[in-house]
Design a protein around this motif. Structure first.
Motif, mmCIF file in Angstrom:
data_model
loop_
_atom_site.group_PDB
_atom_site.id
_atom_site.type_symbol
_atom_site.label_atom_id
_atom_site.label_comp_id
_atom_site.label_asym_id
_atom_site.label_seq_id
_atom_site.Cartn_x
_atom_site.Cartn_y
_atom_site.Cartn_z
ATOM 1 N N LEU A 14 0.830 -1.367 -0.312
ATOM 2 C CA LEU A 14 0.085 0.454 -0.332
ATOM 3 C C LEU A 14 0.960 1.253 0.189
ATOM 4 O O LEU A 14 0.742 2.103 -0.634
ATOM 5 C CB LEU A 14 -1.024 -0.140 1.543
ATOM 6 C CG LEU A 14 -1.828 -1.330 1.654
ATOM 7 C CD1 LEU A 14 -2.766 -1.212 2.610
ATOM 8 C CD2 LEU A 14 -3.528 -0.666 0.343
ATOM 9 N N GLY A 15 1.618 1.184 0.379
ATOM 10 C CA GLY A 15 2.775 2.124 0.462
ATOM 11 C C GLY A 15 3.235 3.200 -0.939
ATOM 12 O O GLY A 15 3.656 3.569 -0.957
ATOM 13 N N VAL A 16 3.572 1.524 -1.156
ATOM 14 C CA VAL A 16 4.337 1.551 -2.485
ATOM 15 C C VAL A 16 3.593 2.150 -3.781
ATOM 16 O O VAL A 16 4.043 3.245 -4.802
ATOM 17 C CB VAL A 16 4.631 0.310 -2.796
ATOM 18 C CG1 VAL A 16 5.155 0.056 -4.289
ATOM 19 C CG2 VAL A 16 5.910 -0.078 -2.502
ATOM 20 N N ALA A 17 2.293 1.664 -3.498
ATOM 21 C CA ALA A 17 0.832 2.807 -4.210
ATOM 22 C C ALA A 17 1.122 3.774 -4.395
ATOM 23 O O ALA A 17 0.586 4.315 -5.173
ATOM 24 C CB ALA A 17 -0.239 1.380 -4.031
ATOM 25 N N LEU A 22 1.215 9.493 -6.358
ATOM 26 C CA LEU A 22 1.478 9.918 -6.011
ATOM 27 C C LEU A 22 2.618 10.587 -7.398
ATOM 28 O O LEU A 22 2.707 12.109 -7.634
ATOM 29 C CB LEU A 22 2.005 10.619 -4.473
ATOM 30 C CG LEU A 22 3.282 12.049 -4.200
ATOM 31 C CD1 LEU A 22 1.895 13.118 -4.438
ATOM 32 C CD2 LEU A 22 3.304 12.074 -2.770
ATOM 33 N N GLN A 23 3.512 10.396 -7.423
ATOM 34 C CA GLN A 23 4.761 10.417 -8.228
ATOM 35 C C GLN A 23 3.960 10.307 -9.408
ATOM 36 O O GLN A 23 3.978 11.268 -10.987
ATOM 37 C CB GLN A 23 5.720 9.338 -8.844
ATOM 38 C CG GLN A 23 6.738 9.896 -7.600
ATOM 39 C CD GLN A 23 6.459 10.412 -6.990
ATOM 40 O OE1 GLN A 23 7.368 11.779 -7.766
ATOM 41 N NE2 GLN A 23 7.249 10.855 -6.111
ATOM 42 N N TRP A 180 13.609 5.885 -7.979
ATOM 43 C CA TRP A 180 14.166 5.732 -6.562
ATOM 44 C C TRP A 180 12.850 5.207 -5.505
ATOM 45 O O TRP A 180 13.707 4.078 -4.613
ATOM 46 C CB TRP A 180 13.934 7.173 -5.964
ATOM 47 C CG TRP A 180 15.103 7.220 -4.447
ATOM 48 C CD1 TRP A 180 16.771 6.896 -4.562
ATOM 49 C CD2 TRP A 180 15.023 7.540 -3.192
ATOM 50 N NE1 TRP A 180 17.082 6.232 -2.886
ATOM 51 C CE2 TRP A 180 15.544 7.590 -2.278
ATOM 52 C CE3 TRP A 180 13.370 8.087 -2.901
ATOM 53 C CZ2 TRP A 180 15.738 7.479 -1.156
ATOM 54 C CZ3 TRP A 180 13.331 7.464 -1.775
ATOM 55 C CH2 TRP A 180 14.254 7.394 -0.767
ATOM 56 N N VAL A 181 11.596 5.725 -5.535
ATOM 57 C CA VAL A 181 10.869 4.779 -4.356
ATOM 58 C C VAL A 181 10.687 3.529 -4.844
ATOM 59 O O VAL A 181 10.963 2.835 -3.693
ATOM 60 C CB VAL A 181 9.902 5.588 -4.270
ATOM 61 C CG1 VAL A 181 8.710 5.074 -3.868
ATOM 62 C CG2 VAL A 181 10.315 6.829 -3.731
ATOM 63 N N MET A 182 10.733 3.639 -6.411
ATOM 64 C CA MET A 182 10.110 2.064 -6.602
ATOM 65 C C MET A 182 11.703 0.694 -5.884
ATOM 66 O O MET A 182 11.237 -0.321 -5.606
ATOM 67 C CB MET A 182 9.733 1.544 -7.674
ATOM 68 C CG MET A 182 8.591 2.219 -8.093
ATOM 69 S SD MET A 182 6.978 1.614 -7.524
ATOM 70 C CE MET A 182 7.026 -0.027 -7.352
ATOM 71 N N GLY A 183 12.583 1.136 -6.468
ATOM 72 C CA GLY A 183 13.554 0.839 -5.710
ATOM 73 C C GLY A 183 13.592 0.250 -4.452
ATOM 74 O O GLY A 183 13.901 -0.960 -4.308
ATOM 75 N N LEU A 188 13.258 -3.279 -0.193
ATOM 76 C CA LEU A 188 12.421 -3.158 1.704
ATOM 77 C C LEU A 188 11.495 -5.251 1.195
ATOM 78 O O LEU A 188 11.503 -5.310 2.137
ATOM 79 C CB LEU A 188 11.711 -2.436 1.761
ATOM 80 C CG LEU A 188 12.424 -0.916 2.491
ATOM 81 C CD1 LEU A 188 11.586 0.552 2.396
ATOM 82 C CD2 LEU A 188 12.985 -1.209 3.804
ATOM 83 N N ALA A 189 10.955 -4.222 0.617
ATOM 84 C CA ALA A 189 10.546 -5.775 0.187
ATOM 85 C C ALA A 189 11.279 -7.316 -0.091
ATOM 86 O O ALA A 189 10.642 -7.997 1.041
ATOM 87 C CB ALA A 189 9.667 -5.983 -0.990
#
Length: 288
Positions: A14-17, A22-23, A180-183, A188-189
């Motif tokens: 959910l955080g990644v989504a 947002l991007q 960067w966020v996806m990386g 983290l995953a």
């Protein structure tokens, strides 16, 4: 345990989504600004610049041609061209979105209004046959104002170009932030998956090993081991079952032991009775 690990993964997803949305929202806003404002503004400015050049050429033809009919045709073309330029300015006005652009646009409107007045004066001189004065006026005050309005038009073009470049940089930044966020999210995953896997494996393997050891001791006849139940999950239920099995086996052993002791006591009593009967029989036989 599985539910906790799954819950953590869901929260991370959910955080990644949310970050991705947002991007994407930023990219959409930037794209909308470029496509619905900057590009259209640049197109209209270029059209207005081309029409201003065309109007200047019509003025030259009007001054350097002596035919009244030709001059009248030029003036008709100029009227239509002025209408086209007014339409372009009307379409451009709602796209103005900064103080600098607003100031330049208002300057352009004032210059073009003044230029139309000079153009009408130029046409009157040309129609009256004062060609020399008309040419001098066209190359003097009229040319200066034309150059000034062209410079203002260039300023508007530069403002919109800079705005488009700025929005493009925002899009690049949004894309970089998204990567960067996806990386980070992927890392983290992976870390969470490995940690959860090790935690779940250890939390299941250790109790199972203890359960196997207890079952082996019970199978070996050791019913004195203390079986403790600490949880209510599946493993806790397993230990509860082992605990009940141990208690049941212990009770069965005690019952068998009690029955064996009863059989031994009865056998002893029967043996004693047989011995007493045999003794009496021998006494009676000897008295005969």
């Amino acid at each position: 345990r599985l539910a906790a690990a799954f819950g953590m993964l869901v929260v991370l997803l959910l955080g990644v989504a949310g970050a991705a949305l947002l991007q994407l929202s930023t990219l959409n806003a930037v794209t909308k600004q470029i496509t619905s404002n900057n590009l259209i503004s640049v197109e209209l400015i270029n059209k207005l610049g081309a029409d201003m050049i065309q109007a200047r050429l019509l003025e030259l033809r009007h001054v350097y041609n002596e035919s009244p009919e030709y001059k009248a045709s030029i003036e008709q073309q100029m009227t239509k061209l002025q209408g086209d330029m007014d339409d372009i300015k009307a379409r451009y006005a709602p796209l103005v979105d900064s103080p600098a652009e607003r100031s330049a646009y208002e300057t352009l409107l004032a210059q073009r209004k003044e230029y139309v007045v000079l153009m009408e004066r130029l046409f009157r001189l040309s129609r009256s046959g004062e060609s020399d004065k008309a040419r001098e006026f066209m190359n003097g005050e009229s040319l200066q104002l034309y150059n000034a309005s062209s410079a203002t038009l260039d300023t508007l073009l530069e403002i919109n170009t800079n705005d488009a470049n700025s929005e493009s940089r925002k899009a690049d930044a949004a894309f970089s932030n998204g990567v960067w966020v996806m990386g980070v999210a992927v890392l983290l995953a992976l870390a969470l998956s490995v940690t959860a896997g090790l935690w779940i494996t250890r939390s299941i393997r250790t109790p199972l090993q203890r359960a196997v050891a207890l079952a082996d001791r019970v199978a070996g006849g050791d019913l004195s081991s203390r079986i403790e139940v600490h949880t209510t999950d599946e493993l806790g239920q397993l230990f509860s079952a082992l605990q009940r099995m141990q208690s049941s086996l212990a009770e069965t052993v005690r019952a068998v032991r009690r029955n064996s002791e009863g059989v031994a006591s009865a056998s002893s009593q029967i043996a004693n009775g047989n011995a007493d009967l045999s003794s009496r029989t021998e006494e009676q036989a000897s008295s005969l």
